[in-house]
Design a protein around this motif. Structure first.
Motif, PDB file in Angstrom:
ATOM      1  N   ASP A 162       5.429  10.222  -9.746  1.00 23.07           N
ATOM      2  CA  ASP A 162       5.123  10.525 -11.148  1.00 23.07           C
ATOM      3  C   ASP A 162       5.228   9.276 -12.021  1.00 23.07           C
ATOM      4  O   ASP A 162       4.349   9.017 -12.849  1.00 23.07           O
ATOM      5  CB  ASP A 162       6.057  11.606 -11.700  1.00 23.07           C
ATOM      6  N   LYS A 163       6.288   8.495 -11.844  1.00 17.81           N
ATOM      7  CA  LYS A 163       6.483   7.276 -12.630  1.00 17.81           C
ATOM      8  C   LYS A 163       5.370   6.266 -12.396  1.00 17.81           C
ATOM      9  O   LYS A 163       5.048   5.472 -13.272  1.00 17.81           O
ATOM     10  CB  LYS A 163       7.824   6.627 -12.291  1.00 17.81           C
ATOM     11  N   SER A 164       4.777   6.300 -11.210  1.00 15.04           N
ATOM     12  CA  SER A 164       3.725   5.325 -10.890  1.00 15.04           C
ATOM     13  C   SER A 164       2.469   5.549 -11.720  1.00 15.04           C
ATOM     14  O   SER A 164       1.595   4.691 -11.760  1.00 15.04           O
ATOM     15  CB  SER A 164       3.393   5.349  -9.394  1.00 15.04           C
ATOM     16  N   GLY A 165       2.383   6.690 -12.396  1.00 18.06           N
ATOM     17  CA  GLY A 165       1.268   6.924 -13.303  1.00 18.06           C
ATOM     18  C   GLY A 165       1.327   6.036 -14.531  1.00 18.06           C
ATOM     19  O   GLY A 165       0.306   5.763 -15.161  1.00 18.06           O
ATOM     20  N   ASN A 166       2.537   5.562 -14.875  1.00 17.44           N
ATOM     21  CA  ASN A 166       2.722   4.714 -16.052  1.00 17.44           C
ATOM     22  C   ASN A 166       3.046   3.267 -15.717  1.00 17.44           C
ATOM     23  O   ASN A 166       2.796   2.372 -16.524  1.00 17.44           O
ATOM     24  CB  ASN A 166       3.869   5.265 -16.914  1.00 17.44           C
ATOM     25  N   ARG A 167       3.630   3.056 -14.544  1.00 17.93           N
ATOM     26  CA  ARG A 167       4.090   1.717 -14.159  1.00 17.93           C
ATOM     27  C   ARG A 167       4.150   1.669 -12.634  1.00 17.93           C
ATOM     28  O   ARG A 167       4.610   2.618 -12.004  1.00 17.93           O
ATOM     29  CB  ARG A 167       5.470   1.496 -14.770  1.00 17.93           C
ATOM     30  N   PRO A 168       3.713   0.572 -12.026  1.00 15.49           N
ATOM     31  CA  PRO A 168       3.819   0.461 -10.566  1.00 15.49           C
ATOM     32  C   PRO A 168       5.253   0.636 -10.084  1.00 15.49           C
ATOM     33  O   PRO A 168       6.205   0.276 -10.780  1.00 15.49           O
ATOM     34  CB  PRO A 168       3.302  -0.951 -10.278  1.00 15.49           C
ATOM     35  N   VAL A 205       7.873  -2.449   2.636  1.00 19.02           N
ATOM     36  CA  VAL A 205       7.651  -2.331   1.205  1.00 19.02           C
ATOM     37  C   VAL A 205       6.384  -1.513   0.995  1.00 19.02           C
ATOM     38  O   VAL A 205       5.371  -1.738   1.669  1.00 19.02           O
ATOM     39  CB  VAL A 205       7.487  -3.717   0.543  1.00 19.02           C
ATOM     40  N   ILE A 206       6.474  -0.559   0.080  1.00 16.76           N
ATOM     41  CA  ILE A 206       5.319   0.264  -0.290  1.00 16.76           C
ATOM     42  C   ILE A 206       5.160   0.147  -1.791  1.00 16.76           C
ATOM     43  O   ILE A 206       6.114   0.368  -2.537  1.00 16.76           O
ATOM     44  CB  ILE A 206       5.527   1.727   0.121  1.00 16.76           C
ATOM     45  N   LEU A 207       3.966  -0.191  -2.235  1.00 19.38           N
ATOM     46  CA  LEU A 207       3.680  -0.338  -3.653  1.00 19.38           C
ATOM     47  C   LEU A 207       2.782   0.814  -4.090  1.00 19.38           C
ATOM     48  O   LEU A 207       1.712   1.033  -3.518  1.00 19.38           O
ATOM     49  CB  LEU A 207       2.988  -1.677  -3.907  1.00 19.38           C
ATOM     50  N   LEU A 208       3.263   1.576  -5.097  1.00 17.15           N
ATOM     51  CA  LEU A 208       2.528   2.716  -5.633  1.00 17.15           C
ATOM     52  C   LEU A 208       2.018   2.392  -7.034  1.00 17.15           C
ATOM     53  O   LEU A 208       2.744   1.802  -7.836  1.00 17.15           O
ATOM     54  CB  LEU A 208       3.426   3.947  -5.743  1.00 17.15           C
ATOM     55  N   ASP A 209       0.802   2.795  -7.307  1.00 17.82           N
ATOM     56  CA  ASP A 209       0.257   2.678  -8.650  1.00 17.82           C
ATOM     57  C   ASP A 209      -0.644   3.879  -8.888  1.00 17.82           C
ATOM     58  O   ASP A 209      -1.477   4.211  -8.036  1.00 17.82           O
ATOM     59  CB  ASP A 209      -0.530   1.374  -8.808  1.00 17.82           C
ATOM     60  N   GLU A 210      -0.438   4.538 -10.002  1.00 18.89           N
ATOM     61  CA  GLU A 210      -1.201   5.728 -10.372  1.00 18.89           C
ATOM     62  C   GLU A 210      -1.197   6.787  -9.273  1.00 18.89           C
ATOM     63  O   GLU A 210      -2.224   7.386  -8.948  1.00 18.89           O
ATOM     64  CB  GLU A 210      -2.616   5.336 -10.793  1.00 18.89           C
ATOM     65  N   GLY A 211      -0.033   6.975  -8.670  1.00 24.40           N
ATOM     66  CA  GLY A 211       0.153   8.021  -7.667  1.00 24.40           C
ATOM     67  C   GLY A 211      -0.348   7.702  -6.276  1.00 24.40           C
ATOM     68  O   GLY A 211      -0.258   8.535  -5.383  1.00 24.40           O
ATOM     69  N   GLU A 212      -0.864   6.501  -6.078  1.00 24.56           N
ATOM     70  CA  GLU A 212      -1.445   6.135  -4.780  1.00 24.56           C
ATOM     71  C   GLU A 212      -0.774   4.894  -4.199  1.00 24.56           C
ATOM     72  O   GLU A 212      -0.342   4.003  -4.934  1.00 24.56           O
ATOM     73  CB  GLU A 212      -2.948   5.834  -4.941  1.00 24.56           C
ATOM     74  N   VAL A 213      -0.735   4.830  -2.875  1.00 25.89           N
ATOM     75  CA  VAL A 213      -0.281   3.616  -2.201  1.00 25.89           C
ATOM     76  C   VAL A 213      -1.395   2.582  -2.343  1.00 25.89           C
ATOM     77  O   VAL A 213      -2.522   2.820  -1.918  1.00 25.89           O
ATOM     78  CB  VAL A 213       0.009   3.867  -0.705  1.00 25.89           C
ATOM     79  N   VAL A 214      -1.076   1.467  -2.977  1.00 29.91           N
ATOM     80  CA  VAL A 214      -2.083   0.423  -3.167  1.00 29.91           C
ATOM     81  C   VAL A 214      -1.866  -0.766  -2.235  1.00 29.91           C
ATOM     82  O   VAL A 214      -2.761  -1.585  -2.048  1.00 29.91           O
ATOM     83  CB  VAL A 214      -2.138  -0.058  -4.640  1.00 29.91           C
ATOM     84  N   TRP A 215      -0.662  -0.834  -1.637  1.00 31.93           N
ATOM     85  CA  TRP A 215      -0.362  -1.938  -0.726  1.00 31.93           C
ATOM     86  C   TRP A 215       0.938  -1.628  -0.012  1.00 31.93           C
ATOM     87  O   TRP A 215       1.830  -0.990  -0.568  1.00 31.93           O
ATOM     88  CB  TRP A 215      -0.234  -3.233  -1.531  1.00 31.93           C
ATOM     89  N   HIS A 216       1.044  -2.069   1.212  1.00 32.07           N
ATOM     90  CA  HIS A 216       2.313  -1.977   1.942  1.00 32.07           C
ATOM     91  C   HIS A 216       2.382  -3.097   2.965  1.00 32.07           C
ATOM     92  O   HIS A 216       1.347  -3.636   3.389  1.00 32.07           O
ATOM     93  CB  HIS A 216       2.512  -0.602   2.596  1.00 32.07           C
ATOM     94  N   ALA A 217       3.605  -3.464   3.312  1.00 30.89           N
ATOM     95  CA  ALA A 217       3.824  -4.539   4.285  1.00 30.89           C
ATOM     96  C   ALA A 217       5.153  -4.301   4.981  1.00 30.89           C
ATOM     97  O   ALA A 217       6.002  -3.548   4.492  1.00 30.89           O
ATOM     98  CB  ALA A 217       3.836  -5.899   3.578  1.00 30.89           C
ATOM     99  N   SER A 218       5.315  -4.944   6.118  1.00 32.68           N
ATOM    100  CA  SER A 218       6.573  -4.818   6.843  1.00 32.68           C
ATOM    101  C   SER A 218       6.976  -6.156   7.443  1.00 32.68           C
ATOM    102  O   SER A 218       6.172  -7.089   7.520  1.00 32.68           O
ATOM    103  CB  SER A 218       6.464  -3.758   7.944  1.00 32.68           C
ATOM    104  N   HIS A 219       8.216  -6.215   7.826  1.00 33.39           N
ATOM    105  CA  HIS A 219       8.823  -7.333   8.520  1.00 33.39           C
ATOM    106  C   HIS A 219       8.573  -8.666   7.800  1.00 33.39           C
ATOM    107  O   HIS A 219       8.831  -8.763   6.605  1.00 33.39           O
ATOM    108  CB  HIS A 219       8.378  -7.348   9.979  1.00 33.39           C
TER     109      HIS A 219
END
Length: 127
Positions: free
Chosen positions: A33-39, A100-114
């Motif tokens: 929900d918060k990702s709708g206003n801020r990543p 790491v998972i980056l959410l913006d506007e309710g969607e995963v926009v990027w992720h990475a590991s290790h």
């Protein structure tokens, strides 16, 4: 940052104000929900993994810049396994740690590991 610096930072307690802790599956709903206003950045960590300590230290080194663009959430995958499983299934991102998972506007926009977890790479995604 070396392994010993990362471990020292992790146990020093000085980074507590950087992270919002995810402790139960329902916390994810609020983050989405918060990702709708801020990543929103979710960091998944295992205290049983040395790579996790280095990744966490790298994020904490970049935290001042990261917090200008996103909220940072910490998930201990061993202690809060059900929350970790919820993140993987609801966001449709295969579980890894560190991750790491980056959410913006309710969607995963990027992720990475290790070794791909770097503050500069996340900042590029946030720009």
């Amino acid at each position: 940052m070396g392994l010993f610096d990362a471990i020292s930072n992790t146990f020093s307690g000085s980074s507590d104000d950087i992270w919002d802790t995810i402790s139960q599956p329902s916390d994810l709903e609020s983050i989405v929900d918060k990702s709708g206003n801020r990543p929103q950045l979710i960091y998944k960590h295992s205290n049983r993994c040395s790579v996790c300590f280095v990744a966490k230290g790298n994020l904490e080194q970049s935290s001042k810049q990261l917090l200008e663009h996103a909220d940072m959430h910490y998930l201990n995958v061993v202690k809060n396994r059900s929350a970790s499983d919820s993140v993987a299934s609801k966001l449709n991102v295969r579980h890894e740690s560190p991750q790491v998972i980056l959410l913006d506007e309710g969607e995963v926009v990027w992720h990475a590991s290790h070794g791909k977890i770097e503050g500069s790479k996340i900042l590029e995604q946030l720009s």
